[in-house]
Design a protein around this motif. Sequence first.
Motif, PDB file in Angstrom:
ATOM      1  N   ARG A   1      -7.224  -3.961   0.124  1.00 28.14           N
ATOM      2  CA  ARG A   1      -7.113  -3.541  -1.268  1.00 28.14           C
ATOM      3  C   ARG A   1      -6.143  -4.446  -2.011  1.00 28.14           C
ATOM      4  O   ARG A   1      -5.221  -4.997  -1.426  1.00 28.14           O
ATOM      5  CB  ARG A   1      -6.617  -2.096  -1.328  1.00 28.14           C
ATOM      6  CG  ARG A   1      -7.578  -1.108  -0.704  1.00 28.14           C
ATOM      7  CD  ARG A   1      -6.983   0.242  -0.460  1.00 28.14           C
ATOM      8  NE  ARG A   1      -6.548   0.899  -1.693  1.00 28.14           N
ATOM      9  CZ  ARG A   1      -6.084   2.130  -1.738  1.00 28.14           C
ATOM     10  NH1 ARG A   1      -5.982   2.843  -0.642  1.00 28.14           N
ATOM     11  NH2 ARG A   1      -5.710   2.664  -2.879  1.00 28.14           N
TER      12      ARG A   1
ATOM     13  N   GLY B   1       2.163   1.106  -1.653  1.00 28.04           N
ATOM     14  CA  GLY B   1       3.056   1.677  -0.655  1.00 28.04           C
ATOM     15  C   GLY B   1       3.688   0.662   0.266  1.00 28.04           C
ATOM     16  O   GLY B   1       4.525   0.981   1.076  1.00 28.04           O
ATOM     17  N   ARG B   2       3.304  -0.614   0.135  1.00 29.60           N
ATOM     18  CA  ARG B   2       3.881  -1.636   1.012  1.00 29.60           C
ATOM     19  C   ARG B   2       4.399  -2.797   0.182  1.00 29.60           C
ATOM     20  O   ARG B   2       3.983  -3.014  -0.951  1.00 29.60           O
ATOM     21  CB  ARG B   2       2.858  -2.109   2.037  1.00 29.60           C
ATOM     22  CG  ARG B   2       1.602  -2.674   1.431  1.00 29.60           C
ATOM     23  CD  ARG B   2       0.599  -3.015   2.530  1.00 29.60           C
ATOM     24  NE  ARG B   2      -0.734  -3.134   2.012  1.00 29.60           N
ATOM     25  CZ  ARG B   2      -1.224  -4.231   1.445  1.00 29.60           C
ATOM     26  NH1 ARG B   2      -0.504  -5.309   1.324  1.00 29.60           N
ATOM     27  NH2 ARG B   2      -2.457  -4.246   0.972  1.00 29.60           N
TER      28      ARG B   2
ATOM     29  N   GLY C   1      -8.607   0.907   3.249  1.00 28.95           N
ATOM     30  CA  GLY C   1      -7.292   0.575   3.781  1.00 28.95           C
ATOM     31  C   GLY C   1      -6.196   1.383   3.133  1.00 28.95           C
ATOM     32  O   GLY C   1      -6.434   2.317   2.360  1.00 28.95           O
ATOM     33  N   GLU C   2      -4.968   1.002   3.449  1.00 28.50           N
ATOM     34  CA  GLU C   2      -3.805   1.713   2.924  1.00 28.50           C
ATOM     35  C   GLU C   2      -3.531   1.325   1.477  1.00 28.50           C
ATOM     36  O   GLU C   2      -4.005   0.290   1.003  1.00 28.50           O
ATOM     37  CB  GLU C   2      -2.585   1.444   3.797  1.00 28.50           C
ATOM     38  CG  GLU C   2      -2.133  -0.009   3.786  1.00 28.50           C
ATOM     39  CD  GLU C   2      -0.957  -0.259   4.707  1.00 28.50           C
ATOM     40  OE1 GLU C   2      -0.016  -0.949   4.269  1.00 28.50           O
ATOM     41  OE2 GLU C   2      -1.001   0.222   5.841  1.00 28.50           O
ATOM     42  N   ASP C   3      -2.764   2.145   0.806  1.00 33.36           N
ATOM     43  CA  ASP C   3      -2.415   1.930  -0.594  1.00 33.36           C
ATOM     44  C   ASP C   3      -1.521   0.701  -0.715  1.00 33.36           C
ATOM     45  O   ASP C   3      -0.459   0.637  -0.100  1.00 33.36           O
ATOM     46  CB  ASP C   3      -1.676   3.170  -1.125  1.00 33.36           C
ATOM     47  CG  ASP C   3      -1.466   3.154  -2.616  1.00 33.36           C
ATOM     48  OD1 ASP C   3      -1.782   2.131  -3.254  1.00 33.36           O
ATOM     49  OD2 ASP C   3      -0.993   4.171  -3.140  1.00 33.36           O
TER      50      ASP C   3
ATOM     51  N   GLY D   1      -2.741   6.724  -1.992  1.00 37.96           N
ATOM     52  CA  GLY D   1      -2.865   6.944  -0.558  1.00 37.96           C
ATOM     53  C   GLY D   1      -3.939   6.071   0.050  1.00 37.96           C
ATOM     54  O   GLY D   1      -4.486   5.171  -0.582  1.00 37.96           O
ATOM     55  N   GLU D   2      -4.255   6.357   1.284  1.00 40.14           N
ATOM     56  CA  GLU D   2      -5.243   5.564   2.005  1.00 40.14           C
ATOM     57  C   GLU D   2      -6.655   5.973   1.588  1.00 40.14           C
ATOM     58  O   GLU D   2      -6.933   7.138   1.347  1.00 40.14           O
ATOM     59  CB  GLU D   2      -5.052   5.781   3.502  1.00 40.14           C
ATOM     60  CG  GLU D   2      -5.854   4.843   4.360  1.00 40.14           C
ATOM     61  CD  GLU D   2      -5.486   4.921   5.829  1.00 40.14           C
ATOM     62  OE1 GLU D   2      -6.339   4.575   6.651  1.00 40.14           O
ATOM     63  OE2 GLU D   2      -4.349   5.320   6.135  1.00 40.14           O
ATOM     64  N   ASN D   3      -7.540   4.992   1.482  1.00 43.38           N
ATOM     65  CA  ASN D   3      -8.956   5.288   1.273  1.00 43.38           C
ATOM     66  C   ASN D   3      -9.758   4.559   2.352  1.00 43.38           C
ATOM     67  O   ASN D   3      -9.176   3.986   3.276  1.00 43.38           O
ATOM     68  CB  ASN D   3      -9.415   4.945  -0.156  1.00 43.38           C
ATOM     69  CG  ASN D   3      -9.448   3.463  -0.462  1.00 43.38           C
ATOM     70  OD1 ASN D   3      -9.313   2.620   0.420  1.00 43.38           O
ATOM     71  ND2 ASN D   3      -9.631   3.123  -1.720  1.00 43.38           N
TER      72      ASN D   3
ATOM     73  N   ASP E   1      -9.677  -1.026  -4.152  1.00 44.58           N
ATOM     74  CA  ASP E   1      -8.525  -0.195  -4.490  1.00 44.58           C
ATOM     75  C   ASP E   1      -8.926   1.025  -5.317  1.00 44.58           C
ATOM     76  O   ASP E   1      -8.296   2.067  -5.225  1.00 44.58           O
ATOM     77  CB  ASP E   1      -7.466  -1.014  -5.240  1.00 44.58           C
ATOM     78  CG  ASP E   1      -6.143  -0.295  -5.352  1.00 44.58           C
ATOM     79  OD1 ASP E   1      -5.727   0.360  -4.368  1.00 44.58           O
ATOM     80  OD2 ASP E   1      -5.510  -0.388  -6.421  1.00 44.58           O
TER      81      ASP E   1
END
Length: 121
Positions: free
Chosen positions: A17, A116-117, A111-113, A106-108, A74
């Motif tokens: 994403r 958040g990273r 992949g992860e958001d 959040g995650e979909n 995303d």
Amino acid sequence: MEYFILALKKYAVFSGRARRKEYWMFVLFNFLFSIVAAVADYALTGDNGGAISGLLAIALFIPGLAVGVRRLHDVGKSGWFTLIVFIPLVGAIWLLVLACTEGTPGENQYGEDPKGRALAF
């Protein structure tokens, strides 16, 4: 500029994403570099659309497509939604709306958001 470089480092990565900032920074710097290339072409040959602009367009086509697909991921859409642009008028507007829409929190399934990273160079 760091998001543009991040998109270049993920040259042909179509999975995962991309947040809005990564996508729009890539678009901005791509636009700015295209203007510089067009000015350089005009200064060197007196013609727009010369070799420098063409090479830049070829070099940035795949990373632009990849970051666009990751941007669609995303918001929870398949990368195939990129082809929606071929529907006259409505397709380009719909793709613009999707590019401006906030991503799924959040995650979909893709992949992860990315918010958040931290940036991963």
